[in-house]
Design a protein around this motif. Structure first.
Motif, short mmCIF file in Angstrom:
data_model
loop_
_atom_site.label_atom_id
_atom_site.label_comp_id
_atom_site.label_asym_id
_atom_site.label_seq_id
_atom_site.Cartn_x
_atom_site.Cartn_y
_atom_site.Cartn_z
N THR A 179 59.71 92.35 123.90
CA THR A 179 59.99 93.78 124.02
C THR A 179 60.75 94.14 125.28
O THR A 179 61.23 95.26 125.43
CB THR A 179 58.68 94.59 124.00
N ASP A 181 63.60 94.81 127.61
CA ASP A 181 65.01 95.14 127.37
C ASP A 181 65.85 94.59 128.52
O ASP A 181 66.40 95.34 129.34
CB ASP A 181 65.16 96.65 127.23
N ASP A 183 68.65 91.22 129.63
CA ASP A 183 69.48 90.10 129.18
C ASP A 183 68.65 88.81 129.20
O ASP A 183 67.96 88.51 130.18
CB ASP A 183 70.68 89.97 130.12
N ARG A 184 68.71 88.05 128.11
CA ARG A 184 67.88 86.86 127.97
C ARG A 184 68.10 85.84 129.09
O ARG A 184 67.15 85.24 129.59
CB ARG A 184 68.15 86.19 126.61
N PRO A 231 59.12 98.82 126.27
CA PRO A 231 60.48 99.10 125.78
C PRO A 231 60.98 100.44 126.32
O PRO A 231 60.20 101.36 126.57
CB PRO A 231 60.31 99.16 124.26
N ARG A 232 62.29 100.52 126.50
CA ARG A 232 62.88 101.78 126.93
C ARG A 232 62.88 102.80 125.79
O ARG A 232 63.04 102.45 124.65
CB ARG A 232 64.31 101.54 127.40
#
Length: 232
Positions: A179, A181, A183-184, A231-232
C-alpha cells in the motif's frame, strides 16, 4: 616458518585493524595506525601478518568468527582478485539462504490477504540476523571496496545492489498488496539501508546510545510500516 599470533592477541589485532579500515579506508590505513590502536610497535604486527593486504583479508574472513581464526598462516591472499572470488561465493551462498530469495524465485503466493505484514517482518528479521552475523566484514567492505577495483564490482554488484534488486522484485511480486505509494526501487533501497543501519552500522557508532542489543524486531516493525504505509 609460518607467522604465529598468540591466541589472546589475534582478536585484538583484527578488531584494531577493522576499526582502522573503517575510519581511514583501505588506501589510507597504515600499519602504524593499527599499531597505535593496539599500543604496540609496527614490528609486532609484522611478526603476526606479512602485509596490510593479508590483514585486510583476515578481517574479512575471521573478523566475525574470532574463536575459529587460525593463529598461523595469516599470509596475504594470492591476490585481491582471489579475495574477491571468495567474497563473491560467500555472498551468493548467503543470499541464496534467505527466505526472501526463495519467495522471489518460486513466486510463492500469500496464503491469506492480510499475511503480508507478518511476511515482511519475518523476511526483515532473517536479513537482519544474517547481516549482523557478518557485521564486521560488511562494514569494512562497504567502507573500503570502492578503493579496491577487484572488490568494488563484487561488493556493490553482488552485495548491496543484489539485495536491493531482490527486495524490488519482492515488492513487485506483492504489488497488489503493497500500500505504500513509493517508487519500488526507492522503497527497496530504503529497506536495505534501514536493515544495514541497525544490523551493521550502529555497533560502529562513535557516540552510541543505549539501544537494545537486538534490534531485529524493531527494525522489522519499521520495514513493515514502510511497506504497508497508509495510502494517499
Amino acid at each position: 616458518m609460518p607467522r604465529v599470533t598468540p591466541g589472546d592477541r589475534l582478536p585484538k589485532l583484527l578488531d584494531a585493524a577493522a576499526g582502522a579500515f573503517v575510519e581511514h579506508g583501505f588506501q589510507r590505513t597504515q600499519m602504524d595506525d593499527i599499531a597505535e590502536r593496539l599500543g604496540v610497535s609496527k614490528g609486532t604486527i609484522y611478526r603476526a601478518v606479512d602485509s596490510k593486504e593479508a590483514l585486510f583479508a583476515a578481517v574479512i574472513e575471521w573478523g566475525d568468527d574470532l574463536d575459529n581464526a587460525p593463529t598461523t598462516g595469516l599470509s596475504a591472499p594470492a591476490d585481491l582478485a582471489a579475495l574477491a572470488a571468495t567474497v563473491t561465493a560467500e555472498l551468493t551462498a548467503a543470499v541464496a539462504s534467505l527466505e526472501l530469495t526463495t519467495i522471489v524465485a518460486t513466486r510463492r503466493r500469500l496464503r491469506t490477504a492480510d499475511a503480508l505484514g507478518d511476511e515482511v517482518e519475518r523476511l526483515t528479521i532473517g536479513l537482519h540476523r544474517l547481516m549482523k552475523s557478518r557485521r564486521t566484514a560488511v562494514m569494512v567492505l562497504d567502507r573500503c571496496a570502492g578503493e579496491i577495483p577487484e572488490l568494488a564490482a563484487v561488493w556493490f554488484g553482488d552485495g548491496r545492489y543484489a539485495l536491493v534488486d531482490l527486495w524490488a522484485d519482492y515488492l513487485e511480486l506483492r504489488a497488489g498488496r503493497v500500500t505504500a505509494d513509493v517508487d519500488r526501487a526507492i522503497l527497496a533501497r530504503t529497506i536495505v539501508e534501514t536493515i544495514t543501519t541497525w544490523a551493521v552500522k550502529m555497533p560502529w557508532d562513535r557516540a552510541p546510545r543505549p539501544y537494545p542489543a537486538d534490534t531485529a524486531a524493531a527494525c522489522a516493525a519499521m520495514v513493515r510500516n514502510l511497506v504497508i504505509g497508509t495510502p494517499r
